[in-house]
Write a protein that holds these residues in place. Structure first.
Motif, PDB file in Angstrom:
ATOM      1  N   ILE A 189     -23.106 -87.772  28.146  1.00 32.91           N
ATOM      2  CA  ILE A 189     -23.122 -87.580  26.566  1.00 32.91           C
ATOM      3  C   ILE A 189     -22.368 -88.297  25.648  1.00 32.91           C
ATOM      4  O   ILE A 189     -21.908 -88.887  24.714  1.00 32.91           O
ATOM      5  CB  ILE A 189     -23.631 -86.296  26.160  1.00 32.91           C
ATOM      6  N   LEU A 190     -20.457 -87.010  26.330  1.00 33.54           N
ATOM      7  CA  LEU A 190     -19.946 -87.755  25.639  1.00 33.54           C
ATOM      8  C   LEU A 190     -19.571 -89.173  26.013  1.00 33.54           C
ATOM      9  O   LEU A 190     -18.709 -90.181  25.139  1.00 33.54           O
ATOM     10  CB  LEU A 190     -18.877 -86.697  25.922  1.00 33.54           C
ATOM     11  N   ASP A 191     -19.599 -89.144  27.049  1.00 40.94           N
ATOM     12  CA  ASP A 191     -19.390 -91.183  27.096  1.00 40.94           C
ATOM     13  C   ASP A 191     -20.355 -92.338  26.967  1.00 40.94           C
ATOM     14  O   ASP A 191     -19.088 -93.254  26.698  1.00 40.94           O
ATOM     15  CB  ASP A 191     -19.022 -91.450  29.572  1.00 40.94           C
ATOM     16  N   TYR A 192     -21.278 -91.820  26.421  1.00 39.52           N
ATOM     17  CA  TYR A 192     -21.916 -92.599  25.997  1.00 39.52           C
ATOM     18  C   TYR A 192     -21.256 -92.686  24.049  1.00 39.52           C
ATOM     19  O   TYR A 192     -21.701 -93.557  24.217  1.00 39.52           O
ATOM     20  CB  TYR A 192     -23.735 -91.947  26.076  1.00 39.52           C
ATOM     21  N   ALA A 193     -21.200 -91.810  23.595  1.00 38.14           N
ATOM     22  CA  ALA A 193     -20.767 -91.611  22.595  1.00 38.14           C
ATOM     23  C   ALA A 193     -19.299 -92.492  22.396  1.00 38.14           C
ATOM     24  O   ALA A 193     -19.516 -93.258  21.345  1.00 38.14           O
ATOM     25  CB  ALA A 193     -20.496 -90.205  22.185  1.00 38.14           C
ATOM     26  N   ALA A 194     -18.148 -92.248  23.874  1.00 39.71           N
ATOM     27  CA  ALA A 194     -17.585 -93.314  23.688  1.00 39.71           C
ATOM     28  C   ALA A 194     -17.618 -94.793  23.693  1.00 39.71           C
ATOM     29  O   ALA A 194     -16.836 -95.592  22.344  1.00 39.71           O
ATOM     30  CB  ALA A 194     -16.451 -92.545  24.382  1.00 39.71           C
ATOM     31  N   ALA A 195     -18.146 -94.956  24.495  1.00 40.40           N
ATOM     32  CA  ALA A 195     -18.822 -96.366  24.927  1.00 40.40           C
ATOM     33  C   ALA A 195     -19.745 -96.828  23.050  1.00 40.40           C
ATOM     34  O   ALA A 195     -18.718 -97.810  23.341  1.00 40.40           O
ATOM     35  CB  ALA A 195     -19.989 -96.899  25.631  1.00 40.40           C
ATOM     36  N   ASP A 197     -18.927 -95.884  19.889  1.00 43.96           N
ATOM     37  CA  ASP A 197     -17.878 -95.756  19.009  1.00 43.96           C
ATOM     38  C   ASP A 197     -18.869 -94.598  17.829  1.00 43.96           C
ATOM     39  O   ASP A 197     -17.878 -94.942  16.766  1.00 43.96           O
ATOM     40  CB  ASP A 197     -17.485 -97.334  18.540  1.00 43.96           C
ATOM     41  N   LEU A 198     -19.289 -93.837  18.550  1.00 47.42           N
ATOM     42  CA  LEU A 198     -20.171 -92.950  17.752  1.00 47.42           C
ATOM     43  C   LEU A 198     -19.351 -91.909  16.588  1.00 47.42           C
ATOM     44  O   LEU A 198     -18.279 -91.508  17.606  1.00 47.42           O
ATOM     45  CB  LEU A 198     -21.125 -92.263  18.296  1.00 47.42           C
ATOM     46  N   HIS A 199     -19.087 -91.246  15.711  1.00 46.02           N
ATOM     47  CA  HIS A 199     -18.439 -90.194  14.816  1.00 46.02           C
ATOM     48  C   HIS A 199     -19.739 -88.813  15.459  1.00 46.02           C
ATOM     49  O   HIS A 199     -21.146 -88.746  14.807  1.00 46.02           O
ATOM     50  CB  HIS A 199     -17.796 -90.328  14.352  1.00 46.02           C
ATOM     51  N   TRP A 200     -18.891 -87.657  15.430  1.00 41.51           N
ATOM     52  CA  TRP A 200     -20.030 -86.646  14.764  1.00 41.51           C
ATOM     53  C   TRP A 200     -18.961 -85.581  14.469  1.00 41.51           C
ATOM     54  O   TRP A 200     -17.705 -85.575  14.122  1.00 41.51           O
ATOM     55  CB  TRP A 200     -20.101 -85.918  16.390  1.00 41.51           C
ATOM     56  N   ILE A 201     -18.910 -84.555  13.880  1.00 37.10           N
ATOM     57  CA  ILE A 201     -18.908 -82.715  13.655  1.00 37.10           C
ATOM     58  C   ILE A 201     -18.555 -82.186  14.705  1.00 37.10           C
ATOM     59  O   ILE A 201     -19.022 -82.535  15.233  1.00 37.10           O
ATOM     60  CB  ILE A 201     -19.171 -82.619  12.169  1.00 37.10           C
ATOM     61  N   GLU A 202     -17.872 -81.077  14.728  1.00 39.21           N
ATOM     62  CA  GLU A 202     -16.907 -80.135  15.460  1.00 39.21           C
ATOM     63  C   GLU A 202     -17.718 -78.966  14.989  1.00 39.21           C
ATOM     64  O   GLU A 202     -16.951 -78.633  13.768  1.00 39.21           O
ATOM     65  CB  GLU A 202     -16.119 -80.667  15.908  1.00 39.21           C
ATOM     66  N   ASP A 203     -17.961 -78.324  14.882  1.00 34.52           N
ATOM     67  CA  ASP A 203     -18.549 -77.061  14.819  1.00 34.52           C
ATOM     68  C   ASP A 203     -17.663 -75.904  15.226  1.00 34.52           C
ATOM     69  O   ASP A 203     -17.604 -76.282  16.499  1.00 34.52           O
ATOM     70  CB  ASP A 203     -19.955 -75.998  15.173  1.00 34.52           C
TER      71      ASP A 203
END
Length: 471
Positions: A189-195, A197-203
């Protein structure tokens, strides 16, 4: 915080894999509600489903549950709103109050409120972002809590939850929960987000090792992976074995439940006739079917012991948490603890179609009838009120019948003792007119072609063994 532009790329291995797994489960034109926290898992889920939705004709929407726990909660809701706006996906933000449930623990309370929020949304499927690491963590947590086979069962890709309101029904299920990422690891999932260029929030709470799940995630599982790198797959297989065992136990319980579970009651004689392990399995099945929480092992043993072995006239009541298991006339009942109530409660009725009755966490429905029920004309004689029982009440249930004490009528109708002092009694002036589900005074019964009113009593736990009661 924003996301980059969407790239429709069906050669992406993760998108291809998710499509292959969930497309057979979701018919075309299904409405899919995405649980969107704003974390990386749910952001990736939204991105993937957005790519696939047009291809499979799915209608997407999203729900963000605003718990108000973190000082950043408002910013997270704004992030989710911005993200959905960029993808042209409708978002509903549900504000919930965790304070009344804090005694259950913050994690458990938040989870319960999220589930309730999902159940209120109109959709065909709720899509959640659970993944393979969540599956492993959940299994270990359940085992460390001493869970049985049901608790240690795998989270399925698709699961139905019966009894959820406001949602389309398919068979016996009102809510379908879909987990498209269940076979993906956190790293994928992290690799997909990086590929992409997704952004997200950190709780910020995700870094707090005081939470059991975070302790496993940050300290135990990394160490475990050094010796057992395939632990996700092996734990998932174990969870699946538990799920199969749980299914078999449910099949056995269904056989034992035939002719023994009626509405919201269970025949105690059935428990007495079974071996202790099999009786406990039936009792767990009975509790689960009524959405009651599972008692601890020692509580379940005590429950079975008291139900089966207490003397016949004993007022059996086993309390655990906010729930109770009671016994009456050879049947076990499960209900939420009723708590205190105002014994001086009097509610006027001015023709409303519904009234709440707090003594039993119940609702009264008043339905217009003809040639049956209570005569509306006779109710005009004096103010109509709903009151509680105080003792000594009498009522003549039929034109040619003798006047009976309310105590005897309640016994004849098998109203459980713990409910009797909480029942609503309908009065016209000082005359007892009706006890919903039990009787209407003969003097107030509607005759042929006369307009009447039927009082339908719908308590949270049905008074007469699980059925709505009307008079």
């Amino acid at each position: 915080m924003t996301t980059s532009g969407l790239l429709v790329d069906f050669q992406n291995p993760l998108a291809d894999r998710v499509a292959a797994q969930i497309a057979p489960l979701l018919p075309a034109h299904s409405s899919v509600l995405i649980g969107l926290s704003g974390g990386v898992d749910s952001v990736v889920l939204l991105h993937l489903l957005h790519q696939l939705a047009a291809r499979f004709s799915w209608q997407l929407s999203a729900l963000h549950v605003h718990h108000g726990i973190s000082p950043n909660a408002d910013a997270w809701a704004e992030f989710c709103a911005d993200l959905c706006a960029r993808h042209h996906i409708s978002l509903h933000v549900e504000h919930v109050d965790i304070a009344p449930l804090r005694a259950q623990g913050i994690e458990a309370a938040a989870r319960k409120l999220r589930h309730a929020a999902f159940a209120r949304q109109p959709c065909d499927f709720v899509a959640l972002a659970h993944h393979a690491d969540d599956q492993a963590e959940t299994l270990l947590l359940q085992l460390l809590r001493g869970a049985g086979v049901r608790g240690a069962s795998a989270m399925p890709m698709l699961a139905g939850r019966a009894g959820s309101p406001n949602l389309p029904r398919r068979g016996s299920c009102a809510l379908w929960v879909l987990r498209p990422l269940l076979h993906c690891s956190r790293q994928e999932i992290l690799d997909y987000a990086a590929a992409h260029d997704l952004h997200w929030i950190e709780d910020e709470s995700n870094a707090d090792d005081n939470y059991p799940r975070n302790f496993l995630r940050h300290r135990v599982l990394p160490l475990l992976s050094e010796k057992f790198p395939a632990y996700r797959d092996t734990l998932a297989r174990s969870a699946q074995h538990f799920a199969e065992a749980s299914s078999l136990l449910d099949e056995l319980a269904q056989q034992d439940a035939a002719q023994t579970i009626e509405g919201k009651t269970l025949a105690v004689a059935a428990l007495q006739a079974l071996s202790p392990p099999r009786a406990k399995n039936l009792l767990r099945y009975f509790l689960h079917g009524l959405s009651a929480p599972m008692p601890q092992a020692v509580q379940l043993d005590d429950m079975l012991q008291q139900l089966c072995n207490a003397r016949e006239d004993a007022a059996v009541c086993i309390a655990y948490g906010d729930w109770q298991v009671r016994r009456y006339q050879g049947k076990a009942y499960v209900l939420r603890a009723l708590g205190e109530f105002d014994q001086s409660l009097v509610l006027p009725w001015h023709g409303e179609s519904e009234l709440d009755w707090p003594a039993l966490h119940a609702r009264l429905h008043f339905k217009h009838t003809k040639s049956s029920g209570i005569s509306l004309a006779k109710l005009q004689r004096a103010p109509v009120t709903l009151r509680l029982r105080h003792g000594g009440e009498t009522l003549r249930p039929y034109p040619n019948a003798a006047t009976r004490t309310l105590k005897n009528l309640l016994q004849e109708h098998h109203v459980p003792p713990w409910q009797r002092d909480r029942l609503p009694l309908l009065y016209c002036g000082d005359e007892l007119v009706c006890v919903p589900g039990v009787a209407i005074a003969a003097e107030y019964q509607a005759v042929a072609d006369e307009a009447g009113i039927a009082v339908v009593f719908c308590p949270e736990q049905d008074v007469l063994g699980g059925k709505n009661n009307s008079t």
